[in-house]
Write an enzyme that holds these catalytic residues in place. Sequence first.
Site, mmCIF file in Angstrom:
data_model
loop_
_atom_site.group_PDB
_atom_site.id
_atom_site.type_symbol
_atom_site.label_atom_id
_atom_site.label_comp_id
_atom_site.label_asym_id
_atom_site.label_seq_id
_atom_site.Cartn_x
_atom_site.Cartn_y
_atom_site.Cartn_z
ATOM 1 N N LYS A 11 -5.477 -4.869 -7.584
ATOM 2 C CA LYS A 11 -4.929 -3.834 -6.350
ATOM 3 C C LYS A 11 -5.591 -2.910 -6.611
ATOM 4 C CE LYS A 11 -1.783 0.129 -6.038
ATOM 5 N NZ LYS A 11 -0.366 0.749 -6.031
ATOM 6 N N LYS A 65 -3.853 -6.336 -2.402
ATOM 7 C CA LYS A 65 -4.014 -4.880 -1.803
ATOM 8 C C LYS A 65 -4.997 -3.841 -2.001
ATOM 9 C CE LYS A 65 -1.042 -1.020 -1.350
ATOM 10 N NZ LYS A 65 0.271 0.232 -2.253
#
Length: 326
Positions: free
Chosen positions: A195, A248
């Site tokens: 992330k 992400k």
Amino acid sequence: MELQFSRHRRLRTSANMRALVRETHLHAEDFIYPLFIIEGENIKNEVPSMPGVYQLSMDLLGEEIDDIVSLGIKSVILFGVPSTKDECGSGAYHDHGIVQVATRFIKERHPEMIVVADTCLCEYTSHGHCGVVEGDRVLNDPSLELLVQTAVSQAKAGADIIAPSNMMDGFVAAIRAGLDEAGFQEVPIMSYAVKYSSAFYGPFRDAADSTPQFGDRKTYQMDPANRIEAMREAESDVLEGADFLIVKPGLPYLDIVRDVKNNFNLPVVVYNVSGEYAMVKGAAQNGWIDEKAVVLEMLTGMKRAGADLIITYFAKDAARWLKEQK
């Protein structure tokens, strides 16, 4: 003069020929649809920066879930928007927290629906960070204790998958141990393994009311410039017991998606994030692009890069478009 060259166009001569040799396919069951559940009644707040995405109160959730099921979407991921917040984010792990209440409701109404619970504190903390704060520092190990409580509470409510998104070191190990100790050995962890600290998250913070009140998240989310570090992060989560690996954001990191897919034998999930959604929606509303064509191309590109599943705000639209193509 006789020329020797390959005739690749033979396999592109018609729509049926192109379909026959198509390598990558999108299906409605590939999608996980994000839902923002807000405390209160008769609330349907459209997120200004995300046209078509709403904060929904519990009394409106039934109709929304019925619509999602009718489109063939099998999974949702839940984010809570509480009415009150505190320093330790207690609403995240309260048995009657908004995500827990929504989970029980969905599982009663549609038991077959896969409910993924986002496991983080930022929506629930008064400071907007994903853990315990001391001064201007986000503390790692004390945050793990609260994340475990949150995960166990979500599993008790019936969540099928726990998806920790906080990026604290050791979060998968801590949550796996906590779930196992509480008797939830069969509940898998969908880790936000890779992330990045991304500028593409801005609209989400409008939707989840989770903007940090000071500083930023660069001390725990990844530097967008780093690729090798992503493999270290993913490997740690695999060793600690993750069952899915999330990358992400999606579009700017498709090289990372392919790296993760090539290096680890777990399902890979791409999060097609709010900023990516907002850009496409904005351009479409201005008539600059063909929204349907762009979205389906974008999602296909994510699958081609290695995604097994895609968390996307376009899930409902894409599912409708795929139905129309059949």
